[in-house]
Design an enzyme around this catalytic site. Structure first.
Site, PDB file in Angstrom:
ATOM      1  N   ALA A   1      38.075  45.949 -17.286  1.00  7.27           N
ATOM      2  CA  ALA A   1      38.521  45.990 -18.687  1.00  7.27           C
ATOM      3  C   ALA A   1      37.376  45.607 -19.627  1.00  7.27           C
ATOM      4  O   ALA A   1      37.055  46.349 -20.564  1.00  7.27           O
ATOM      5  CB  ALA A   1      39.716  45.059 -18.881  1.00  7.27           C
ATOM      6  N   GLY A   2      36.752  44.464 -19.367  1.00  5.01           N
ATOM      7  CA  GLY A   2      35.704  43.977 -20.272  1.00  5.01           C
ATOM      8  C   GLY A   2      34.444  44.827 -20.189  1.00  5.01           C
ATOM      9  O   GLY A   2      33.866  45.217 -21.220  1.00  5.01           O
TER      10      GLY A   2
ATOM     11  N   ARG B   1      56.456  45.903  -4.457  1.00  6.00           N
ATOM     12  CA  ARG B   1      55.993  44.644  -3.863  1.00  6.00           C
ATOM     13  C   ARG B   1      57.005  43.504  -3.937  1.00  6.00           C
ATOM     14  O   ARG B   1      57.127  42.720  -3.005  1.00  6.00           O
ATOM     15  CB  ARG B   1      54.711  44.223  -4.578  1.00  6.00           C
ATOM     16  CG  ARG B   1      53.618  45.186  -4.291  1.00  6.00           C
ATOM     17  CD  ARG B   1      52.410  44.939  -5.121  1.00  6.00           C
ATOM     18  NE  ARG B   1      51.423  45.940  -4.767  1.00  6.00           N
ATOM     19  CZ  ARG B   1      50.203  46.004  -5.262  1.00  6.00           C
ATOM     20  NH1 ARG B   1      49.812  45.110  -6.155  1.00  6.00           N
ATOM     21  NH2 ARG B   1      49.372  46.932  -4.884  1.00  6.00           N
TER      22      ARG B   1
ATOM     23  N   HIS C   1      49.426  37.073  -6.290  1.00  5.27           N
ATOM     24  CA  HIS C   1      48.422  38.130  -6.333  1.00  5.27           C
ATOM     25  C   HIS C   1      48.013  38.524  -7.744  1.00  5.27           C
ATOM     26  O   HIS C   1      46.846  38.643  -8.055  1.00  5.27           O
ATOM     27  CB  HIS C   1      49.004  39.343  -5.607  1.00  5.27           C
ATOM     28  CG  HIS C   1      48.116  40.540  -5.582  1.00  5.27           C
ATOM     29  ND1 HIS C   1      46.893  40.548  -4.963  1.00  5.27           N
ATOM     30  CD2 HIS C   1      48.270  41.796  -6.094  1.00  5.27           C
ATOM     31  CE1 HIS C   1      46.332  41.741  -5.090  1.00  5.27           C
ATOM     32  NE2 HIS C   1      47.141  42.510  -5.784  1.00  5.27           N
TER      33      HIS C   1
ATOM     34  N   ARG D   1      54.419  44.472 -11.187  1.00  6.97           N
ATOM     35  CA  ARG D   1      53.400  45.512 -11.322  1.00  6.97           C
ATOM     36  C   ARG D   1      53.412  46.400 -10.086  1.00  6.97           C
ATOM     37  O   ARG D   1      53.285  45.906  -8.968  1.00  6.97           O
ATOM     38  CB  ARG D   1      52.009  44.898 -11.462  1.00  6.97           C
ATOM     39  CG  ARG D   1      50.911  45.944 -11.493  1.00  6.97           C
ATOM     40  CD  ARG D   1      49.549  45.342 -11.658  1.00  6.97           C
ATOM     41  NE  ARG D   1      49.038  44.696 -10.484  1.00  6.97           N
ATOM     42  CZ  ARG D   1      48.407  45.315  -9.483  1.00  6.97           C
ATOM     43  NH1 ARG D   1      48.242  46.619  -9.501  1.00  6.97           N
ATOM     44  NH2 ARG D   1      47.958  44.630  -8.451  1.00  6.97           N
TER      45      ARG D   1
ATOM     46  N   LEU E   1      44.231  48.537 -12.056  1.00  2.89           N
ATOM     47  CA  LEU E   1      42.922  49.149 -12.312  1.00  2.89           C
ATOM     48  C   LEU E   1      43.083  50.174 -13.426  1.00  2.89           C
ATOM     49  O   LEU E   1      42.246  50.293 -14.322  1.00  2.89           O
ATOM     50  CB  LEU E   1      42.401  49.825 -11.038  1.00  2.89           C
ATOM     51  CG  LEU E   1      42.179  48.900  -9.823  1.00  2.89           C
ATOM     52  CD1 LEU E   1      41.687  49.714  -8.636  1.00  2.89           C
ATOM     53  CD2 LEU E   1      41.188  47.793 -10.148  1.00  2.89           C
TER      54      LEU E   1
END
Ligand SMILES: Cc1cc2nc3c(=O)[nH]c(=O)nc-3n(C[C@H](O)[C@H](O)[C@H](O)COP(=O)(O)OP(=O)(O)OC[C@H]3O[C@@H](n4cnc5c(N)ncnc54)[C@H](O)[C@@H]3O)c2cc1C
Length: 638
Positions: A45-46, A331, A402, A436, A442
């Site tokens: 992201a950064g 998950r 996680h 998520r 990603l």
């Protein structure tokens, strides 16, 4: 109750982002060099944002705590990145990716953000491929795909089990090009320890040089935080040991509201804990569940070698309970199901907390070479850690903390409640709701970094009065002074317990009472226990070394002090949410079959906590979620 304005553009869902871009102001090319932007974080992201802003011509200051941006935690991502390209012609579309993500997040994310994410997913693959990211390919040269949990199409692009590393190398090369061009200045081994606000706007940061201990001031016209997630609150997690909450938490204390702190994703396939001296847990990618079958013995306490347990004596509990998705359920579902069978005493291995992930069927069907080709490095990693050969015996796996869906609240422009402070990637709360789906972090990090933040920050810069601010301003002096006092205080305690011991104690409370499943009573106890550890931290912390030197213990102590405060907020947020959804399972709220029971009538909102000052209770605000395009239904993977 304050109304949070998410600034979601009007019009139909499919046109919101396009319309928003058309209506947003731009900065003319020749004017861009007049603006400077601080980007904290150099992960996907950064790093993606810094490279893009640099390419656009802004002056970018990019910070990270590692010795190189290539070591950002994004490097660890194994399994893949989603994109609605429909290369497999199996029915995928932008809408379906949007729908899967909204549903997977248990209807606790904003529709508009998630749709934009699905739209941008295709651009990410194009950009990364053009950068040379070596995605796996089919024989004919087209990019290959596999599946991840919670979906029935193959839309996950991957580079063996090293997708994060390869994507990060793409970002890194784009970033280094800008460093060479002089638009991005890199500041490695710098830790942001405070945010500086001038006239109500984010105008700078205070950092500590982690090698010399020197405190430094940096000013800019806007600040972007992309500092990742906070799973190490649990002590043991799949995150890199250096992942932390400090930048986000200190910004929170300066006025950025913190959203859904209790939404933690527990990943079902980590290598189980082996003892109390570990610093982290290693992940076995979810992609392994494309070919690996999860099972435990039918009988309680059956400690035989798994190869001696006959087919009819095995319980393939995911395939049994969720026939439509089988081993590829999301998950949260897979993690809870594993806990249930282990709580029944059917766990495998030396600890009672592990289940088998078995490749014997796939190996006899496809051959060892195919499996090696798909997952070879993950198998090697497993063997190195456990000294067992997963080609011969099933892997043993167990859930572990996680990913954190919580983070700083942001509007559609990725702007926090502090004007000028934008937040991207895992550090913000957006897009994933209460859970998520795999391969979507990603995607979100790169969508935020490459495509969203550069557009919305431009609009901010073009539409905001930003008089020049020097680092001599009183606000910088005040912030630096407060950081210095904090550092000196930690070194002055001179107690008996190490950071590691206290962090371990916090982690135990968090895992036992604020972890995979929680209940009201346990959460109340957790709040008291965390306060007790925090008190002990304040009086009995043992630190050696100096502040003006390389001092790893001091770094970790600063981060632990933030985890102690954040951990308490996580417990309070979990206690407030009287429902089960996604990664947040309240034992009081479940169906007869033991599945999560949501309460849409009362809890269809994002919580946003406002810091009120030392010793005061934080105040919760609500962003009500509106679903105009999908109808929240009970999530079923049966
Ligand atoms: C083992 C593992 C496997 C994963 N596999 C996948 C996968 O296959 N697919 C998927 O989609 N997701 C995966 N994820 C999740 C995904 O990797 C992360 O969510 C994502 O990489 C986060 O990217 P980011 O850019 O937001 O943050 P990060 O990559 O964590 O980067 C944070 C940056 O901030 C910097 N930083 C932090 N604090 C400070 C500070 N105070 N001052 C200065 N700099 C600071 C760090 O140095 C770093 O540069 C995985 C996660 C783990 C743990």
């Amino acid at each position: 109750m304050t109304k949070l304005d998410a600034k979601i553009p009007g019009g139909p869902l499919e046109g919101k982002w396009e319309q928003h871009k058309n209506e947003s102001k731009l900065v003319a090319p020749a004017n861009r060099r007049k603006f400077s932007v601080i980007v904290v974080g150099a992960g996907l992201a950064g790093g993606g944002a810094a490279a893009t802003l640099g390419e656009l011509g802004y002056n970018v200051l990019n910070f990270c705590i590692q010795d190189t941006s290539r070591r950002a935690h994004s490097v660890a991502a194994q399994g893949g990145i989603n994109a609605a390209k429909d290369y497999q012609n199996d029915g995928d579309s932008v809408w379906r990716l949007f729908y899967d993500t909204i549903k997977g997040g248990d209807y606790r994310a904003r529709e508009a953000n998630v749709y934009r994410l699905a739209e941008l997913s295709a651009n990410i693959i194009d950009q990364s491929t053009a950068q040379g990211v070596p995605f796996a390919r089919e024989y004919g040269g087209t990019l290959a795909n596999r599946s991840f949990g919670g979906v029935q199409v193959s839309r996950t692009f991957y580079a063996r089990g090293q997708t994060g590393q390869q994507l990060l190398l793409g970002v890194y090369s784009a970033l280094m090009r800008q460093v060479g061009a002089g638009t991005v200045k890199m500041f490695e081994r710098r830790e942001m320890l405070d945010l500086v606000i001038v006239d109500g706007k984010a105008r700078g940061i205070i950092t500590r040089d982690l090698v010399t201990g020197m405190l430094e001031r940096f000013s800019a016209d806007a600040v972007l935080l992309a500092t990742g997630g906070y799973s190490p609150v649990f002590f043991l997690s799949t995150n890199a040991v250096n992942s932390n909450a400090t930048a986000a938490w200190r910004a929170h204390k300066r006025g950025a509201w913190f959203s859904n702190p209790c939404f933690t994703q527990i990943h079902p396939t980590a290598i189980p804990k082996a003892g109390d001296f570990q610093s982290k847990l290693s992940l076995m990618s979810e992609s392994l569940r494309n070919d690996g079958r999860v099972w435990v013995p039918m009988k309680v306490d059956d400690k035989r070698d798994p190869r001696q347990i006959r087919e009819e004596e095995r319980d393939y509990f995911l395939e049994r309970r969720y026939p439509a998705f089988g081993n590829l359920v999301p998950r949260d579902i897979a993690a809870r199901a594993a806990k249930v069978v282990c709580d029944e005493g059917r766990g495998v291995g030396s600890t009672p907390y592990a289940v088998n992930l078995d490749f014997s069927d796939a190996i006899s069907r496809l051959g060892e070479d195919v499996i090696r080709d798909r997952y070879g490095n993950l198998f090697d990693m497993y063997k190195e850690i456990t000294a067992e050969n997963p080609y011969e015996v099933p892997m043993r796996i167990y859930p572990a903390p996680h990913y954190t869906m919580g983070g700083l609240w942001v509007d559609y422009n990725l702007q926090s409640t502090i004007p000028g402070l934008h937040v991207a990637g895992e550090a913000n709360f957006s897009d994933h709701g209460a859970n998520r789906l795999g391969a979507s972090a990603l995607m979100q990090g790169l969508a935020d970094g490459y495509f969203v933040a550069p557009r919305t920050i431009a609009h901010y810069l073009a539409s905001t009065e930003l008089p020049e601010v020097s680092t001599d301003h009183d606000a910088f002096a005040e912030a630096e002074d407060s950081v210095r006092k904090g550092v000196d205080h930690l070194l002055s305690i001179k107690g008996e317990k190490t950071v590691r011991e206290l962090h371990w104690e916090l982690g135990r409370v968090m895992w036992d009472k604020v972890g995979m499943s929680r209940n009201g009573e346990g959460l109340k106890e957790a709040i008291g226990e965390i306060q007790g550890i925090r008190e002990e931290f304040g009086q009995n912390l043992k630190l050696s070394g100096e502040s003006d030197d390389f001092n790893k213990q001091l770094e970790m102590a600063g981060r632990l002090s933030d985890y102690l405060e954040l951990g308490e907020l996580m417990a309070k947020d979990a206690l407030m949410r009287e429902e089960s959804c996604g990664g947040h399972f309240r034992e009081e709220h479940k169906t007869e079959e033991g599945e999560a029971l949501r309460d849409d009538e009362n809890f269809s909102f994002v919580s946003a906590w406002e810091y009120e000052g030392e010793g005061k209770e934080s105040v919760m605000h609500k962003e009500e979620l509106e679903f105009e395009n999908v109808t929240p239904t009970t999530r079923s993977y049966k």
